[in-house]
Structures are given as structure tokens and as C-alpha cells.
Motif scaffolding. Structure first.
Motif, PDB file in Angstrom:
ATOM      1  N   ALA A 140       6.566  -3.900  -5.644  1.00  0.00           N
ATOM      2  CA  ALA A 140       6.051  -3.400  -4.310  1.00  0.00           C
ATOM      3  C   ALA A 140       5.026  -4.576  -3.885  1.00  0.00           C
ATOM      4  N   GLY A 141       4.096  -5.425  -4.862  1.00  0.00           N
ATOM      5  CA  GLY A 141       3.342  -6.259  -4.614  1.00  0.00           C
ATOM      6  C   GLY A 141       3.018  -7.389  -5.549  1.00  0.00           C
ATOM      7  N   ARG A 142       3.582  -8.582  -5.506  1.00  0.00           N
ATOM      8  CA  ARG A 142       3.494  -9.584  -6.340  1.00  0.00           C
ATOM      9  C   ARG A 142       2.032 -10.005  -6.625  1.00  0.00           C
ATOM     10  N   THR A 143       1.551  -9.620  -7.666  1.00  0.00           N
ATOM     11  CA  THR A 143       0.145 -10.184  -7.877  1.00  0.00           C
ATOM     12  C   THR A 143       0.109 -11.301  -8.574  1.00  0.00           C
ATOM     13  N   ASP A 144      -1.091 -12.069  -8.152  1.00  0.00           N
ATOM     14  CA  ASP A 144      -1.300 -13.418  -8.560  1.00  0.00           C
ATOM     15  C   ASP A 144      -1.957 -13.615 -10.156  1.00  0.00           C
ATOM     16  N   ARG A 194       9.553  -2.775  -2.619  1.00  0.00           N
ATOM     17  CA  ARG A 194       8.812  -3.605  -1.703  1.00  0.00           C
ATOM     18  C   ARG A 194       8.852  -3.090  -0.202  1.00  0.00           C
ATOM     19  N   PHE A 195       9.924  -2.955   0.475  1.00  0.00           N
ATOM     20  CA  PHE A 195      10.272  -2.805   1.853  1.00  0.00           C
ATOM     21  C   PHE A 195      10.079  -1.121   2.039  1.00  0.00           C
ATOM     22  N   SER A 196      10.157  -0.284   1.469  1.00  0.00           N
ATOM     23  CA  SER A 196      10.025   0.988   1.668  1.00  0.00           C
ATOM     24  C   SER A 196       8.479   1.530   1.678  1.00  0.00           C
ATOM     25  N   ALA A 197       7.661   0.577   1.288  1.00  0.00           N
ATOM     26  CA  ALA A 197       6.230   1.045   1.070  1.00  0.00           C
ATOM     27  C   ALA A 197       5.674   1.081   2.537  1.00  0.00           C
ATOM     28  N   LEU A 198       4.886   2.300   2.653  1.00  0.00           N
ATOM     29  CA  LEU A 198       3.755   2.305   3.831  1.00  0.00           C
ATOM     30  C   LEU A 198       2.745   1.578   3.750  1.00  0.00           C
ATOM     31  N   HIS A 199       1.950   1.507   2.653  1.00  0.00           N
ATOM     32  CA  HIS A 199       0.833   0.581   2.309  1.00  0.00           C
ATOM     33  C   HIS A 199       0.593   0.316   0.943  1.00  0.00           C
ATOM     34  N   ARG A 200      -0.250  -0.622   0.818  1.00  0.00           N
ATOM     35  CA  ARG A 200      -0.633  -1.021  -0.490  1.00  0.00           C
ATOM     36  C   ARG A 200      -2.198  -1.050  -0.634  1.00  0.00           C
ATOM     37  N   GLN A 224      -7.073  -1.593   2.237  1.00  0.00           N
ATOM     38  CA  GLN A 224      -5.630  -0.953   2.495  1.00  0.00           C
ATOM     39  C   GLN A 224      -4.997  -1.603   3.676  1.00  0.00           C
ATOM     40  N   ALA A 225      -3.518  -1.855   3.590  1.00  0.00           N
ATOM     41  CA  ALA A 225      -3.054  -2.816   4.720  1.00  0.00           C
ATOM     42  C   ALA A 225      -1.407  -2.325   4.430  1.00  0.00           C
ATOM     43  N   ASP A 226      -0.471  -2.414   5.687  1.00  0.00           N
ATOM     44  CA  ASP A 226       0.908  -2.222   5.305  1.00  0.00           C
ATOM     45  C   ASP A 226       1.607  -3.113   4.480  1.00  0.00           C
ATOM     46  N   ALA A 227       0.871  -4.638   4.099  1.00  0.00           N
ATOM     47  CA  ALA A 227       1.355  -5.446   3.419  1.00  0.00           C
ATOM     48  C   ALA A 227       0.207  -6.628   3.288  1.00  0.00           C
ATOM     49  N   PHE A 228       0.218  -7.480   2.456  1.00  0.00           N
ATOM     50  CA  PHE A 228      -0.845  -8.487   2.296  1.00  0.00           C
ATOM     51  C   PHE A 228      -0.039  -9.802   1.975  1.00  0.00           C
ATOM     52  N   CYS A 229      -0.698 -10.976   2.649  1.00  0.00           N
ATOM     53  CA  CYS A 229      -0.111 -12.201   2.269  1.00  0.00           C
ATOM     54  C   CYS A 229      -0.959 -12.734   1.341  1.00  0.00           C
ATOM     55  N   GLN A 230      -0.194 -14.089   0.492  1.00  0.00           N
ATOM     56  CA  GLN A 230      -0.913 -14.456  -0.440  1.00  0.00           C
ATOM     57  C   GLN A 230      -2.401 -14.926  -0.422  1.00  0.00           C
ATOM     58  N   ALA A 231      -3.045 -14.362  -1.360  1.00  0.00           N
ATOM     59  CA  ALA A 231      -4.541 -14.522  -1.402  1.00  0.00           C
ATOM     60  C   ALA A 231      -5.330 -14.036  -0.449  1.00  0.00           C
ATOM     61  N   MET A 232      -4.835 -13.067   0.407  1.00  0.00           N
ATOM     62  CA  MET A 232      -5.528 -12.469   1.576  1.00  0.00           C
ATOM     63  C   MET A 232      -6.443 -11.639   1.083  1.00  0.00           C
ATOM     64  N   VAL A 233      -6.559 -10.826   0.318  1.00  0.00           N
ATOM     65  CA  VAL A 233      -7.640  -9.737  -0.254  1.00  0.00           C
ATOM     66  C   VAL A 233      -8.691 -10.704  -0.894  1.00  0.00           C
ATOM     67  N   PRO A 277       6.969   6.727   2.263  1.00  0.00           N
ATOM     68  CA  PRO A 277       7.310   8.005   3.019  1.00  0.00           C
ATOM     69  C   PRO A 277       8.052   9.293   2.206  1.00  0.00           C
ATOM     70  N   SER A 278       8.294  10.071   2.842  1.00  0.00           N
ATOM     71  CA  SER A 278       9.275  11.178   2.177  1.00  0.00           C
ATOM     72  C   SER A 278      10.766  10.494   1.997  1.00  0.00           C
ATOM     73  N   ASP A 279      11.480  11.130   1.069  1.00  0.00           N
ATOM     74  CA  ASP A 279      12.641  10.571   0.600  1.00  0.00           C
ATOM     75  C   ASP A 279      13.681  10.347   1.827  1.00  0.00           C
ATOM     76  N   THR A 280      13.568  11.160   2.903  1.00  0.00           N
ATOM     77  CA  THR A 280      14.510  11.112   3.915  1.00  0.00           C
ATOM     78  C   THR A 280      14.193   9.882   4.887  1.00  0.00           C
ATOM     79  N   ASP A 281      12.909   9.242   4.823  1.00  0.00           N
ATOM     80  CA  ASP A 281      12.700   8.127   5.570  1.00  0.00           C
ATOM     81  C   ASP A 281      12.664   6.949   5.008  1.00  0.00           C
ATOM     82  N   LEU A 282      13.011   6.788   3.569  1.00  0.00           N
ATOM     83  CA  LEU A 282      12.694   5.552   2.887  1.00  0.00           C
ATOM     84  C   LEU A 282      13.614   4.562   3.411  1.00  0.00           C
TER      85      LEU A 282
END
Length: 268
Positions: free
Chosen positions: A43-47, A100-106, A186-195, A244-249
Motif C-alpha cells: 500500500a505504501g513503500r516506506t523509507d 496500492r491502488f484500491s486504498a482510500l487513504h493512508r 492522513q491523505a489519499d496518498a503521499f509522495c516521497q518524504a512528504m510526511v 472501500p467495500s469489496d464491490t468498489d475495490l
């Protein structure tokens, strides 16, 4: 799989030749069990040095071996994985699921203490010791100005053909009973070193070197702001990935793959 790890002794998530990584350890261990695995996706590649308690990944394994071992995978992995990696849960992925791509937020948390004695001994691997007092109200005011849909180029390491537009849905600070300050981001996604860059900028605000409006003012930039410090990695932990729910993945994965619309610069 839902995975947790102490990132201290890892060179990040992604496989790197000659380096110990979380993906490398997981792949090696799963290969021992299943004979062959493919497509380990996270879901999110950590440094390097960043931890996780709520990481999510998926991988393809042979169906016949999954049928024999799937129900006992978690305790089996407990006996094979090193102590700084744990798989908390594992199951067959629903149709259309992509870690990775089905995630709503991290959601990440960053722990920092301004206590004169430093970090608590049992938490020094995931808590930054800050040498100067930090003002919670200033931290909160600066965080409020950064939420929303923005181009966070000033806080990201630029990658060619990659967007730095993100939607920051939550950014808040609190001081726990132990006196440790915790930032929840919390965000939909983060770019490298953003947080870590967001936290680094706010620490400058919290100790009084910068005005609370300064971080939000950097959103007008379209390139990395050199004056923004990057907070050390060990204070950061990925704590949640939501789906999301399984039907919306599948629909969510398709939506995420589309390039985000650019954000016009704010008026000057």
C-alpha cells in the motif's frame, strides 16, 4: 496481508540488492513456504528507518499450496519471520483488490518528545527527541493550513512524470499523557518524504523559528523548498490503510490510476 515492522534495521520496504528490506525478508520467507511467489505489492513503500503497524500488501501464491496452508499462514510466518516483522492477518484477496491502488487513504503518525530527558527508553526507536520546547497550539494552527487538495511540491522529492498533487484529509497534533507529541497525518496518498517534510516544517513552527502561516505559504511553490527540513525517519509509523467495500475495490483502483488534475497556484 496486514503487516507490522520495526524499520530501524531495514533499508526501507522495497527490495534493494545487497540490503535488508521488508519486502526482501517477506519474499524470501513466503518463497520458502510456497515455492514461488509473484507480484508482492504494498500500500505504501516506506523509507529506511520508518515503521509500520498497519501496512497492507498482496502477493500471488500457488493455489494448491494456499488451499493447504492458508488457514495456518499467520502462525507459520510467526515462526519463520525475524522478530522485527510480523504478519497480523492474511486471507484471500477479494476480486479487484490492489493493495496500492484500491486504498482510500493512508494514515501516519509521527512521535516527538520535547522532554528535557529525551525519548522514553522503551520508545526511543520510534520517538524523536527534540532539544527545544514545542508549542502545541502553534503546531495545530500550522497543520490546519495544510489540509485540503493541494500541490505539495514544496514538501516532496520530485520524480520525473510523477504528480505531487495530493488531498490531505487530516493533519492534527495532540500531546499524550506521557507528554509525547503525536502528529496524525492522513491523505489519499503521499509522495516521497512528504510526511517527514511536513513534520520538519512544523517543528520549526512549534519551536518558534517560523510563523504558523509559513508552511501553507509554501504551497505556492512548484518545486522542492530547500528551506524545509526533513524530520528523521524513526519517529514515523504507518498506522492505517483504508479500503472501500469489496464491490468498489476495482472502481477505486481504476480511479486512483488516473493522473490527478493539476492544482492552479493560489493567488498572490
Amino acid at each position: 496481508m496486514r503487516v507490522g515492522y520495526d524499520g530501524t534495521d531495514f533499508s526501507g520496504w522495497a527490495v534493494q540488492p545487497g540490503r535488508r528490506t521488508v519486502a526482501g525478508v517477506l519474499t524470501d520467507t513466503l518463497t520458502r513456504m510456497f515455492g514461488a511467489v509473484e507480484g508482492l505489492t504494498v500500500a505504501g513503500r516506506t523509507d529506511a528507518g520508518v515503521h509500520a503497524t498497519g501496512q497492507v500488501c498482496h502477493v500471488e501464491v500457488p493455489a494448491d499450496r494456499w488451499a493447504r496452508m492458508g488457514d495456518t499462514l499467520v502462525p507459520r510466518l510467526s515462526g519463520l519471520l525475524p522478530a522485527d516483522v510480523r504478519v497480523y492477518a492474511a486471507g484471500a484477496a477479494p476480486e479487484g483488490f490492489d493493495a496500492r491502488f484500491s486504498a482510500l487513504h493512508r494514515r501516519y503518525e509521527y512521535r516527538v518528545t520535547d522532554a528535557p530527558w529525551g525519548a522514553p527508553p522503551l520508545r526511543h526507536r520510534d520517538t524523536l527527541a527534540w532539544p527545544r520546547p514545542l508549542d502545541l497550539d502553534r503546531l495545530a494552527a500550522a497543520a490546519d493550513g495544510l489540509t485540503g487538495h493541494h500541490d505539495f511540491a514544496a514538501f516532496c522529492k520530485r520524480k520525473e512524470n510523477a504528480t505531487t498533487v495530493r488531498t490531505l484529509t487530516h493533519f492534527a497534533w495532540h500531546r499524550g499523557p506521557d507528554g509525547v507529541l503525536v502528529a496524525s497525518v492522513q491523505a489519499d496518498a503521499f509522495c516521497q518524504a512528504m510526511v517527514r517534510s511536513l513534520v520538519g516544517a512544523l517543528l520549526a513552527v512549534g519551536e518558534g523559528r517560523r510563523d504558523p502561516a509559513w508552511p501553507a505559504g509554501l504551497l505556492a511553490r512548484r518545486e522542492r523548498a530547500d528551506e524545509v527540513p526533513v524530520a528523521p525517519p524513526h519517529g514515523l509509523t504507518l498506522v492505517e490503510v483504508a479500503y472501500p467495500s469489496d464491490t468498489d475495490l476495482a472502481a477505486q483502483a481504476d480511479l486512483t490510476r488516473r493522473r490527478r488534475d493539476p492544482v492552479p497556484p493560489p493567488p498572490t
